[in-house]
Write a protein that holds these residues in place. Structure first.
Motif, PDB file in Angstrom:
ATOM      1  N   VAL A 174       0.831  -1.201   0.000  1.00  0.00           N
ATOM      2  CA  VAL A 174       0.000   0.000   0.000  1.00  0.00           C
ATOM      3  C   VAL A 174       0.870   1.256   0.000  1.00  0.00           C
ATOM      4  CG1 VAL A 174      -1.571   1.365   1.429  1.00  0.00           C
ATOM      5  CG2 VAL A 174      -2.032  -1.059   1.035  1.00  0.00           C
ATOM      6  N   GLY A 175       1.961   1.225   0.751  1.00  0.00           N
ATOM      7  CA  GLY A 175       2.842   2.376   0.801  1.00  0.00           C
ATOM      8  C   GLY A 175       3.574   2.632  -0.499  1.00  0.00           C
ATOM      9  N   GLN A 176       3.917   1.566  -1.213  1.00  0.00           N
ATOM     10  CA  GLN A 176       4.671   1.725  -2.461  1.00  0.00           C
ATOM     11  C   GLN A 176       3.773   2.049  -3.651  1.00  0.00           C
ATOM     12  OE1 GLN A 176       6.956  -1.894  -2.839  1.00  0.00           O
ATOM     13  NE2 GLN A 176       8.549  -1.181  -1.419  1.00  0.00           N
ATOM     14  N   ASN A 177       2.625   1.370  -3.731  1.00  0.00           N
ATOM     15  CA  ASN A 177       1.731   1.593  -4.868  1.00  0.00           C
ATOM     16  C   ASN A 177       0.306   1.238  -4.469  1.00  0.00           C
ATOM     17  OD1 ASN A 177       0.327   1.632  -7.358  1.00  0.00           O
ATOM     18  ND2 ASN A 177       2.195   1.123  -8.476  1.00  0.00           N
ATOM     19  N   GLY A 185      -6.563  -6.601  -4.625  1.00  0.00           N
ATOM     20  CA  GLY A 185      -7.565  -6.998  -3.643  1.00  0.00           C
ATOM     21  C   GLY A 185      -7.304  -6.538  -2.227  1.00  0.00           C
ATOM     22  N   VAL A 186      -6.333  -5.658  -2.027  1.00  0.00           N
ATOM     23  CA  VAL A 186      -6.020  -5.163  -0.688  1.00  0.00           C
ATOM     24  C   VAL A 186      -6.937  -3.995  -0.341  1.00  0.00           C
ATOM     25  CG1 VAL A 186      -4.234  -4.131   0.767  1.00  0.00           C
ATOM     26  CG2 VAL A 186      -3.616  -5.885  -0.905  1.00  0.00           C
ATOM     27  N   ASN A 187      -7.489  -4.021   0.848  1.00  0.00           N
ATOM     28  CA  ASN A 187      -8.288  -2.894   1.333  1.00  0.00           C
ATOM     29  C   ASN A 187      -7.321  -1.802   1.787  1.00  0.00           C
ATOM     30  OD1 ASN A 187      -9.886  -1.082   2.899  1.00  0.00           O
ATOM     31  ND2 ASN A 187     -11.413  -2.686   3.193  1.00  0.00           N
ATOM     32  N   TYR A 193      -5.294   2.590   8.032  1.00  0.00           N
ATOM     33  CA  TYR A 193      -5.839   2.893   9.347  1.00  0.00           C
ATOM     34  C   TYR A 193      -5.155   2.054  10.429  1.00  0.00           C
ATOM     35  CZ  TYR A 193      -9.765   6.163   8.861  1.00  0.00           C
ATOM     36  OH  TYR A 193     -10.534   7.296   8.698  1.00  0.00           O
ATOM     37  N   THR A 194      -5.064   0.756  10.210  1.00  0.00           N
ATOM     38  CA  THR A 194      -4.460  -0.109  11.224  1.00  0.00           C
ATOM     39  C   THR A 194      -2.982   0.220  11.429  1.00  0.00           C
ATOM     40  OG1 THR A 194      -4.067  -1.805   9.535  1.00  0.00           O
ATOM     41  CG2 THR A 194      -6.076  -1.999  10.842  1.00  0.00           C
TER      42      THR A 194
END
Length: 298
Positions: A174-177, A185-187, A193-194
């Motif tokens: 998520v941090g990279q792209n 499929g990643v939320n 948030y977590t």
């Protein structure tokens, strides 16, 4: 005379809050949410810990309140940055400014003093058998804070969580792209948030450590730039939990040296007290130069 054992003790005590704050901020950074509000988060946590310890006469209640405050402030930061898409730097600065002023106002309203609060119950220190009897380093284990003992397990757990679990892989992705992570499929929002809330948990520990373990009261602006040094530790530690802890030890050593040098050399104390902050600037500058050189080589 400068005592080696006192320098070691001061290095560990000074680096505890830096390591916890740095490891916490690392998760947000890895997920793409920068948080320069670590300073304010730690300050809110320190004040909440003292208030709870004062009214309940229990340092454990203070510890729980400090952690809860860190999580709540991080939740606020996450809501503005992730849901409302507000500039991350602006929100971080707002948290720092709010904490610096609101804690002073609350201290004046609750305790009748803007500078410091009454003494409260501290977390108990721990004496480690056998290790406390060692030469030179024995003082480290003669009366060490419980929160200090948690630093290494937390760093190892953070390392495992980040590099050895599917959750950690999602955080890095998520941090990279974030777009590619979403397609896979990643939320994205839930992951961010977590990650930010995990940072709030450890920042809460750092703030509580300062007010009910390192000291037994809240002092105005008691974080004293540690949040910004923690950010420098993230950069200097190459966004790795163990690297962050090593960087925190380096900055903690610099702080211990400035304490030891005061009154022993013919240099004004004000100049000596600048040592940790000068080293922070140099470390960040060195890191940025290294990154730019690597980018240019590619």
């Amino acid at each position: 005379m400068i005592s080696v054992s006192s320098i070691l003790v001061n290095t560990v005590t000074s680096s505890t809050a830096l390591a916890l704050g740095g490891v916490g901020g690392l998760f947000g950074e890895r997920s793409g949410i920068s948080n320069i509000g670590l300073e304010g988060t730690m300050l809110f946590s320190a004040f909440a810990a003292v208030c709870a310890s004062y009214y309940t006469a229990s340092p454990w209640a203070g510890l729980a309140a400090g952690v809860a405050a860190g999580v709540l402030v991080s939740l606020l930061h996450a809501y503005f940055c992730i849901t409302l898409k507000v500039n991350q730097s602006i929100i971080g600065l707002a948290i720092n400014i709010l904490a610096a002023n609101l804690t002073v106002y609350a201290s004046s309203s609750i305790f009748g003093n803007k500078g410091f609060t009454p003494s409260v119950a501290k977390l108990p220190d721990v004496s480690v058998p056998l290790l406390r009897d060692l030469p030179v380093v024995g003082d480290l284990f003669g009366g060490v804070s419980l929160i200090t003992l948690l630093v290494i397990p937390i760093a190892l757990l953070a390392f495992y969580l980040l590099y050895k679990t599917p959750y950690g892989m999602r955080v890095i992705a998520v941090g990279q792209n974030p777009t590619a992570a979403y397609v896979a499929g990643v939320n994205v929002k839930r992951t961010q948030y977590t990650a930010v809330l995990l940072g709030g948990f450890t920042c809460g520990l750092a703030g509580a450590y300062l007010s009910i373990s390192y000291l037994s009261m809240f002092v105005r602006d008691m974080v004293s730039g540690r949040g910004f040094i923690a950010i420098a530790a993230i950069l200097f530690g190459r966004y790795d939990p163990l690297g962050v802890c090593l960087a925190a030890l380096f900055f903690g050593f610099a702080d211990a040296m400035q304490i030891a040098l005061q009154g022993t050399v013919r240099i004004p104390n004000e100049v000596i007290q600048c040592i940790p902050y000068v080293l922070t600037i140099l470390a960040v500058t060195f890191n940025e130069a290294r990154v730019m050189k690597r980018s240019a080589a590619l």
